[in-house]
Design an enzyme around this catalytic site. Structure first.
Site, short mmCIF file in Angstrom:
data_model
loop_
_atom_site.label_atom_id
_atom_site.label_comp_id
_atom_site.label_asym_id
_atom_site.label_seq_id
_atom_site.Cartn_x
_atom_site.Cartn_y
_atom_site.Cartn_z
N GLU A 165 0.89 -1.25 0.15
CA GLU A 165 0.01 0.00 0.07
C GLU A 165 1.00 1.09 0.01
O GLU A 165 1.97 1.06 0.55
CB GLU A 165 -1.19 0.05 1.28
CG GLU A 165 -1.85 -1.16 1.13
CD GLU A 165 -2.84 -1.00 2.33
OE1 GLU A 165 -4.29 -1.52 2.15
OE2 GLU A 165 -2.80 -0.35 3.29
N GLY A 216 8.47 5.70 19.82
CA GLY A 216 7.56 4.81 20.86
C GLY A 216 7.57 5.35 22.22
O GLY A 216 6.56 5.46 22.70
N CYS A 240 -1.20 7.04 9.76
CA CYS A 240 0.01 6.48 10.09
C CYS A 240 -0.22 5.37 10.89
O CYS A 240 -1.03 5.07 11.82
CB CYS A 240 0.86 7.49 11.11
SG CYS A 240 1.39 8.90 10.18
#
EC number: 2.1.1.-
Length: 416
Positions: free
Chosen positions: A102, A237, A376
């Site tokens: 994608e 993260g 995202c």
């Protein structure tokens, strides 16, 4: 990169992919003039094929030499989904082996300019907990031509869908933040970057190309040495080692301090401030203490390397059911049936306030296309679909009238 054409003595050698080769490489491989090579590369990118007859600007012998050495391959457009909420468009492409990837067309603030968010692998081996692609596992790396072709086809679609509005729209930048870890496929990604920035090919300024990584230090150093114009994005993260390792298993192999050392070398060598991407997850990495730790890390990075990172806060985008949700902060696992492993944080502004009070600026990234799975962290294809050789085909790009009608407003909300 092996650019030699297929020969009768080695039938296994692949033919040269003409849209993933630089003019000097084509000239050397085919023994043709560099000017002819530039024009042939331009034809490959503009037309997606070589003309049956040589145009007046290219010598026939040069065109035939290129035709004998290589070919122009393409990807099959399986699905084109335009968001009803904003001008994001997601594309699903089938590769020649049946695998699926994608890509996303992202509108920039300046009208008529877009960025292409491209994939570099089929799936991903890094298994970041907040990323849908990480659940797929890794199937294979993409070839350089498969990366370049994503941009070429998005550009082609953009031209077709904006023609009625007077044209003028263009792909202004490229973001390596689609499916896969780009620096785990560094050879092909770097070759693709060189082609994308080549004036005879896609002519995209390297300064408008960003490579986003979960943290591979050797790859970061290669970017600085081999394509120094490119910008670096780093997914954090969390800045707490234990939590980061839980969210991003790569931290076990390459701890954050090791990654930041490489990012600092990149910043000093290129003069580009790294972009630190921080996805806010409720109860996981969004406390005041998390914000204070992030601010301290940013200030320390600036003191050591002489350049402040650009902090981009990303609201979490749902990635669907989880086989094994992370434990809650209190240690009690969610025993319910498959549920999304995370919840979008409601503490975005409070988090920013802590950063600001510490003298650290931030932006909030507008991550659009969530209604079509283009935001995202959402790019993925179901395994069964990825392996199916057939499938529903979208209309050819130049005549994609249905897709053109689905394009939304001219620009997304500005970052706040």
């Amino acid at each position: 990169m092996d650019l030699r054409p297929k020969s009768t003595s080695d039938e296994r050698r692949p033919r040269l992919a003409l849209q993933a080769v630089l003019p000097d490489e084509l000239a050397a491989t085919c023994g043709i003039d560099l000017t002819d090579a530039r024009r042939i590369v331009s034809l490959a990118h503009r037309l997606g094929e070589l003309p049956a007859r040589a145009p007046a600007t290219v010598r026939r012998v040069a065109l035939e030499a290129a035709r004998a050495a290589g070919e122009i391959r393409t990807l099959a457009l399986v699905e084109r989904r335009a968001s009803a909420e904003d001008p994001f468009v997601k594309y699903a492409f089938r590769l020649e082996d049946g695998a699926m990837i994608e890509s996303v067309r992202i509108p920039l603030e300046r009208p008529g300019r877009y960025s292409a968010c491209v994939s570099s692998q089929v799936g991903c081996a890094l298994a970041c907990a907040f990323c849908a692609t990480g659940r797929m596992g890794l199937t294979r790396n993409l070839e350089a031509w498969e990366i370049v072709e994503q941009v070429r086809l998005i550009r082609r679609d953009l031209g077709a869908t904006t023609e009625r509005a007077g044209g003028g729209a263009r792909v202004h930048g490229v973001l390596f933040q689609g499916m896969g870890e780009p620096l785990a496929n560094a050879d092909r990604v770097i070759q693709a970057i060189r082609v994308l920035s080549e004036p005879s090919a896609q002519a995209i300024d390297m300064r408008n190309i960003t490579v986003c990584t979960a943290g591979l230090p050797s790859g970061i150093r290669r970017l600085a040495a081999e394509v120094p114009g490119v910008r670096l994005g780093l997914s954090l993260g969390s800045v707490r080692p234990g939590r980061r390792r839980q969210l991003m298993p790569i931290d076990g192999a390459h701890p954050l301090d090791e990654v930041l050392a490489a990012a600092g070398e990149h910043a000093r060598a290129t003069g580009h401030a790294p972009m630190w991407a921080y996805t806010l997850l409720a109860g996981q990495n969004d406390t005041d203490e998390d914000a204070a730790s992030l601010a301290a890390l940013a200030r320390g990075f600036a003191a050591q390397h002489g350049i402040f990172p650009r902090i981009s806060l990303i609201p979490y985008n749902a990635i669907g059911p989880a086989d094994a949700p992370l434990p809650s902060p209190g240690g009690v696992e969610d025993s319910g049936a498959a549920a999304d492993p995370f919840v979008r944080s409601a503490r975005l502004q409070a988090f920013r306030a802590v950063l600001s009070a510490a003298g650290v600026g931030s932006i909030v990234r507008y991550s659009g296309g969530g209604d079509v799975g283009a935001a995202c962290g959402q790019l993925a294809r179901p395994p069964a679909e990825a392996q199916r050789p057939g499938g529903r085909r979208a209309p050819p790009l130049p005549g994609a009238a249905a897709g053109a009608a689905a394009v939304g407003p001219s620009a997304p909300p500005r970052p706040v």
